[in-house]
Design a protein around this motif. Structure first.
Motif, PDB file in Angstrom:
ATOM      1  N   ALA A  13      -3.650  18.978   5.524  1.00 48.54           N
ATOM      2  CA  ALA A  13      -3.055  17.818   5.010  1.00 48.54           C
ATOM      3  C   ALA A  13      -3.987  16.675   4.665  1.00 48.54           C
ATOM      4  CB  ALA A  13      -1.830  17.534   5.570  1.00 48.54           C
ATOM      5  N   GLU A  14      -4.033  16.122   3.312  1.00 49.02           N
ATOM      6  CA  GLU A  14      -5.028  15.162   2.866  1.00 49.02           C
ATOM      7  C   GLU A  14      -3.936  13.853   2.853  1.00 49.02           C
ATOM      8  OE1 GLU A  14      -7.365  16.364  -0.429  1.00 49.02           O
ATOM      9  OE2 GLU A  14      -8.172  17.975   0.615  1.00 49.02           O
ATOM     10  N   ILE A  15      -4.829  12.688   3.045  1.00 46.59           N
ATOM     11  CA  ILE A  15      -3.950  11.310   2.999  1.00 46.59           C
ATOM     12  C   ILE A  15      -4.704  10.573   1.858  1.00 46.59           C
ATOM     13  CG2 ILE A  15      -3.792   9.094   4.060  1.00 46.59           C
ATOM     14  CD1 ILE A  15      -3.850  10.678   6.853  1.00 46.59           C
ATOM     15  N   SER A  16      -3.934  10.318   0.799  1.00 48.61           N
ATOM     16  CA  SER A  16      -4.390   9.910  -0.477  1.00 48.61           C
ATOM     17  C   SER A  16      -3.833   8.508  -0.697  1.00 48.61           C
ATOM     18  CB  SER A  16      -3.969  10.888  -1.780  1.00 48.61           C
ATOM     19  OG  SER A  16      -4.689  10.239  -3.035  1.00 48.61           O
ATOM     20  N   TYR A  17      -4.515   7.683  -0.919  1.00 48.51           N
ATOM     21  CA  TYR A  17      -4.132   6.189  -1.241  1.00 48.51           C
ATOM     22  C   TYR A  17      -3.944   5.852  -2.600  1.00 48.51           C
ATOM     23  CZ  TYR A  17      -4.661   5.047   3.858  1.00 48.51           C
ATOM     24  OH  TYR A  17      -4.677   5.269   4.937  1.00 48.51           O
ATOM     25  N   ARG A  18      -2.798   5.540  -3.081  1.00 47.56           N
ATOM     26  CA  ARG A  18      -2.487   5.148  -4.469  1.00 47.56           C
ATOM     27  C   ARG A  18      -2.708   3.516  -4.774  1.00 47.56           C
ATOM     28  NH1 ARG A  18      -3.352  10.013  -6.490  1.00 47.56           N
ATOM     29  NH2 ARG A  18      -2.219  11.452  -5.139  1.00 47.56           N
ATOM     30  N   ARG A  64       0.637  -1.368  -0.067  1.00 45.49           N
ATOM     31  CA  ARG A  64      -0.105  -0.039   0.114  1.00 45.49           C
ATOM     32  C   ARG A  64       0.855   1.176   0.060  1.00 45.49           C
ATOM     33  NH1 ARG A  64      -3.628  -1.613   3.908  1.00 45.49           N
ATOM     34  NH2 ARG A  64      -4.818  -2.269   2.291  1.00 45.49           N
ATOM     35  N   LYS A  65       0.737   2.072  -0.805  1.00 41.07           N
ATOM     36  CA  LYS A  65       1.157   3.349  -0.897  1.00 41.07           C
ATOM     37  C   LYS A  65       0.509   4.781  -0.409  1.00 41.07           C
ATOM     38  CE  LYS A  65       4.811   1.626  -2.970  1.00 41.07           C
ATOM     39  NZ  LYS A  65       6.196   1.517  -2.400  1.00 41.07           N
ATOM     40  N   VAL A  66       0.941   5.502  -0.173  1.00 45.69           N
ATOM     41  CA  VAL A  66       0.236   6.653   0.345  1.00 45.69           C
ATOM     42  C   VAL A  66       0.964   8.163   0.047  1.00 45.69           C
ATOM     43  CG1 VAL A  66       1.040   6.731   2.752  1.00 45.69           C
ATOM     44  CG2 VAL A  66      -1.039   7.723   2.240  1.00 45.69           C
ATOM     45  N   VAL A  67       0.107   9.057  -0.231  1.00 45.16           N
ATOM     46  CA  VAL A  67       0.739  10.382  -0.561  1.00 45.16           C
ATOM     47  C   VAL A  67       0.101  11.180   0.227  1.00 45.16           C
ATOM     48  CG1 VAL A  67       0.821  12.317  -2.350  1.00 45.16           C
ATOM     49  CG2 VAL A  67       1.122   9.841  -3.081  1.00 45.16           C
ATOM     50  N   ILE A  68       0.878  12.302   1.070  1.00 48.15           N
ATOM     51  CA  ILE A  68       0.283  13.300   1.973  1.00 48.15           C
ATOM     52  C   ILE A  68       0.565  14.341   1.002  1.00 48.15           C
ATOM     53  CG2 ILE A  68       0.450  14.470   4.250  1.00 48.15           C
ATOM     54  CD1 ILE A  68       0.063  11.122   4.375  1.00 48.15           C
ATOM     55  N   GLU A  69      -0.510  15.091   0.892  1.00 42.84           N
ATOM     56  CA  GLU A  69      -0.709  16.515   0.255  1.00 42.84           C
ATOM     57  C   GLU A  69      -1.067  17.645   1.288  1.00 42.84           C
ATOM     58  OE1 GLU A  69      -4.026  15.521  -2.274  1.00 42.84           O
ATOM     59  OE2 GLU A  69      -3.218  14.457  -3.722  1.00 42.84           O
ATOM     60  N   GLY A  70       0.091  18.365   1.286  1.00 41.19           N
ATOM     61  CA  GLY A  70       0.217  19.407   2.085  1.00 41.19           C
ATOM     62  C   GLY A  70      -0.461  20.863   1.244  1.00 41.19           C
TER      63      GLY A  70
END
Length: 178
Positions: free
Chosen positions: A173-178, A105-111
């Motif tokens: 900050a948004e947590i977005s799963y890829r 599982r990969k996650v991107v944190i968007e500020g």
């Protein structure tokens, strides 16, 4: 020589993919903590469910607080700050547990920031917010390679407008799963 090298690498690849674990012999534990093994009963399993039938799932037994925290993917920040507020700690803990449960599982944190300040300043602040969440997840045991932190600054507001309420929703900050 190439054919021998290809044959040796193919054998090595197949050997690396093999597993000594026999999946058919692994016991299954149900939610009531009873062990169900293959071929345990003639027509039913240990829980009284007919073989081949699907047992109903009771979601009321699950931790609904954890599910609610996982559904929340936004962490809000105070003005001109990248310090994670205490109220969002359970959200981060739930996501850390979820991410650790699957190593792929990969996650991107968007500020993000509100519209106040210059472009460069807001990009830097958004990056600090994303890095704060990334650091919190890694301190909870998430592997660094599963997390990426990026900044959008003030470029992608969640709410348009210049009111205090709108700006408060944009400092996030948004947590977005890829």
């Amino acid at each position: 020589m190439k054919k021998v090298l290809i044959a040796v690498s193919l054998v090595a690849l197949l050997a690396a993919c093999s597993s000594p674990v026999k999946l058919d012999d692994v016991p299954v534990v149900d939610k009531s903590a009873t062990v169900v093994t293959p071929n345990a009963g003639a027509n039913t399993d240990g829980a009284g469910v007919a073989k081949g039938a699907v047992a109903p799932v009771d979601l009321s037994k699950n931790n609904n607080d954890s599910l609610m925290q996982l559904s929340s993917r936004v962490i809000y920040f105070d003005y001109d700050s990248f310090v994670i507020r205490q109220e969002f700690q359970t959200v981060i803990e739930s996501h850390a547990k979820f991410i650790k449960s699957d190593k792929n599982r990969k996650v991107v944190i968007e500020g993000h920031t509100d519209e106040r300040g210059g472009r460069e300043y807001n990009l830097a602040l958004g990056q600090k917010r994303a890095e704060a969440v990334r650091k919190a997840l890694s301190l909870l045991g998430v592997v660094e390679g599963q997390i990426e932190a990026v900044s959008f600054g003030k470029e992608k507001p969640a709410v348009l407008g210049s009111s205090d309420a709108a700006m408060e929703k944009n400092r996030r900050a948004e947590i977005s799963y890829r």
